[in-house]
Scaffold this motif. Structure first.
Motif, PDB file in Angstrom:
ATOM      1  N   LYS A  20       0.822  -1.207   0.000  1.00 31.42           N
ATOM      2  CA  LYS A  20       0.000   0.000   0.000  1.00 31.42           C
ATOM      3  C   LYS A  20       0.866   1.271   0.000  1.00 31.42           C
ATOM      4  O   LYS A  20       0.635   2.189  -0.788  1.00 31.42           O
ATOM      5  CB  LYS A  20      -0.944  -0.004   1.219  1.00 31.42           C
ATOM      6  CG  LYS A  20      -1.857  -1.242   1.266  1.00 31.42           C
ATOM      7  CD  LYS A  20      -2.774  -1.263   2.478  1.00 31.42           C
ATOM      8  CE  LYS A  20      -2.070  -1.277   3.812  1.00 31.42           C
ATOM      9  NZ  LYS A  20      -1.291  -2.532   4.053  1.00 31.42           N
ATOM     10  N   THR A  21       1.835   1.304   0.912  1.00 30.15           N
ATOM     11  CA  THR A  21       2.704   2.484   0.974  1.00 30.15           C
ATOM     12  C   THR A  21       3.594   2.550  -0.265  1.00 30.15           C
ATOM     13  O   THR A  21       3.830   3.641  -0.815  1.00 30.15           O
ATOM     14  CB  THR A  21       3.545   2.454   2.266  1.00 30.15           C
ATOM     15  OG1 THR A  21       2.652   2.485   3.387  1.00 30.15           O
ATOM     16  CG2 THR A  21       4.483   3.648   2.355  1.00 30.15           C
ATOM     17  N   THR A  22       4.066   1.408  -0.715  1.00 32.85           N
ATOM     18  CA  THR A  22       4.908   1.384  -1.924  1.00 32.85           C
ATOM     19  C   THR A  22       4.131   1.910  -3.128  1.00 32.85           C
ATOM     20  O   THR A  22       4.692   2.616  -3.985  1.00 32.85           O
ATOM     21  CB  THR A  22       5.411  -0.047  -2.190  1.00 32.85           C
ATOM     22  OG1 THR A  22       6.069  -0.520  -1.018  1.00 32.85           O
ATOM     23  CG2 THR A  22       6.383  -0.074  -3.359  1.00 32.85           C
TER      24      THR A  22
ATOM     25  N   VAL B  56      -3.245   9.705   1.378  1.00 35.42           N
ATOM     26  CA  VAL B  56      -3.190   9.782   2.842  1.00 35.42           C
ATOM     27  C   VAL B  56      -2.957   8.378   3.398  1.00 35.42           C
ATOM     28  O   VAL B  56      -3.759   7.475   3.179  1.00 35.42           O
ATOM     29  CB  VAL B  56      -4.510  10.358   3.402  1.00 35.42           C
ATOM     30  CG1 VAL B  56      -4.357  10.695   4.868  1.00 35.42           C
ATOM     31  CG2 VAL B  56      -4.956  11.583   2.627  1.00 35.42           C
ATOM     32  N   ASP B  57      -1.842   8.217   4.106  1.00 38.15           N
ATOM     33  CA  ASP B  57      -1.452   6.894   4.609  1.00 38.15           C
ATOM     34  C   ASP B  57      -1.772   6.767   6.098  1.00 38.15           C
ATOM     35  O   ASP B  57      -1.168   7.445   6.922  1.00 38.15           O
ATOM     36  CB  ASP B  57       0.049   6.689   4.370  1.00 38.15           C
ATOM     37  CG  ASP B  57       0.434   5.216   4.289  1.00 38.15           C
ATOM     38  OD1 ASP B  57      -0.404   4.349   4.597  1.00 38.15           O
ATOM     39  OD2 ASP B  57       1.594   4.931   3.924  1.00 38.15           O
ATOM     40  N   GLU B  58      -2.711   5.930   6.445  1.00 37.27           N
ATOM     41  CA  GLU B  58      -3.111   5.622   7.815  1.00 37.27           C
ATOM     42  C   GLU B  58      -3.389   6.870   8.674  1.00 37.27           C
ATOM     43  O   GLU B  58      -2.771   7.066   9.723  1.00 37.27           O
ATOM     44  CB  GLU B  58      -2.064   4.727   8.486  1.00 37.27           C
ATOM     45  CG  GLU B  58      -1.887   3.414   7.718  1.00 37.27           C
ATOM     46  CD  GLU B  58      -1.126   2.349   8.496  1.00 37.27           C
ATOM     47  OE1 GLU B  58      -1.214   2.359   9.738  1.00 37.27           O
ATOM     48  OE2 GLU B  58      -0.465   1.525   7.860  1.00 37.27           O
ATOM     49  N   PRO B  59      -4.344   7.702   8.240  1.00 31.94           N
ATOM     50  CA  PRO B  59      -4.612   8.946   8.966  1.00 31.94           C
ATOM     51  C   PRO B  59      -5.217   8.738  10.345  1.00 31.94           C
ATOM     52  O   PRO B  59      -5.061   9.584  11.217  1.00 31.94           O
ATOM     53  CB  PRO B  59      -5.598   9.679   8.049  1.00 31.94           C
ATOM     54  CG  PRO B  59      -6.297   8.602   7.297  1.00 31.94           C
ATOM     55  CD  PRO B  59      -5.239   7.555   7.069  1.00 31.94           C
TER      56      PRO B  59
HETATM   57 MG   LIG Z   1       2.246   1.106   4.809  1.00 32.09          MG
END
Ligand SMILES: [Mg+2]
Ligand SMILES: Nc1ncnc2c1ncn2[C@@H]1O[C@H](COP(=O)(O)OP(=O)(O)OP(=O)(O)O)[C@@H](O)[C@H]1O
Length: 246
Positions: free
Chosen positions: A43-45, A171-174
């Motif tokens: 997901k982050t990648t 937005v990553d894990e807000p």
């Molecule tokens: Mg991640």
């Protein structure tokens, strides 16, 4: 609906490990999308690839009406094209007021020295008031950012991104580390932001994802495992097996 961002056939490997594997993803110009999946799903990648932080080994990342391929562009050029990203840890200026943080974001293109000598116009002040209203910090404009709660800092950072008026916000894990009330407010402000732009939200909190009320993409081992409404993906046997059922 024609897509604002279209990722197709993208793969990337780190030391022979394929973190993203023939990934295909598209989002419309005013769409909210949740991306879920187990730890290490990519997901982050995926966000790193869209923002130019990581170069894919193959595939295309096509942007906007002119169908530009982002994989050839620098991170700063991609940001200029209208892609904003929020990392998990807030990066607000703790010694500055909420209003000054928003002003810095609004005038970011002028450089920090120009900002110091800058006198905000009435239009700037109105825009800052609107932004503060949108993120729920209208009553905290004069407070130092360092005095805000964790949730409020996250909202301020979202406001600083919105000040740049991105066409796509990642937005990553807000919701991580937020109280239930803060999570609810965060969901509401992302829903609002997505009325006029594309917003991709990576989150593990399923209650939060449900609250977003949007289409959900499930990543697993670097590919899309399932996509659809929250009810559809959460009743998918493969999604339950690799993610929800653990
Ligand atoms: Mg991640
Ligand atoms: N720069 C890198 N160098 C080496 N390996 C990496 C790099 N970035 C990501 N990876 C690996 O790629 C895989 C996908 O990681 P990623 O961070 O994208 O997962 P994620 O879905 O965001 O997980 P989480 O839910 O835990 O945040 C993991 O196995 C990770 O270790």
């Amino acid at each position: 609906m024609s897509a604002l961002l279209e990722v197709s056939g993208v793969s990337v490997s780190f030391d022979g490990f394929r973190a993203i594997d023939n990934l295909t993803f598209a989002i419309g110009a005013a769409e909210l999308r949740a991306v879920i999946g187990p730890n290490g799903a990519g997901k982050t990648t995926f966000m790193d690839i869209v923002t130019g932080k990581t170069r894919p080994d193959r595939g295309r990342v096509v942007w906007g009406e002119t169908s530009r391929d982002l994989t050839a562009l620098s991170e700063s050029r991609i940001a200029q094209l209208g892609i904003g990203r929020k990392f998990q840890r807030p990066t607000v200026f703790e010694d500055q007021s909420v209003a000054d943080n928003l002003m810095l974001a609004l005038k970011k293109d002028r450089g920090p020295l120009a900002v110091l000598a800058f006198r905000p116009s009435a239009a700037d002040r109105a825009r800052i008031a609107d932004l503060a209203d949108e993120i729920g910090l209208a009553g905290a404009l004069d407070r130092k950012a360092g005095e805000l709660s964790h949730g409020q800092k996250q909202w301020l950072e979202i406001g600083m991104l919105l000040a740049q008026d991105p066409r796509l916000l990642l937005v990553d894990e807000p919701a991580a580390g937020m109280t239930p009330a803060e999570r609810a407010h965060t969901a509401d402000l992302l829903i609002e932001a997505a009325r006029t732009r594309a917003v991709v939200v990576v989150e593990h909190d399923m209650e939060f994802v449900r609250r977003l009320g949007c289409r959900v993409t499930v990543l697993h081992e670097g590919s899309v495992l399932a996509e659809g409404s929250i009810d559809r993906v959460t009743s998918d046997a493969r999604v339950i097996e690799v993610y929800l059922g653990r």
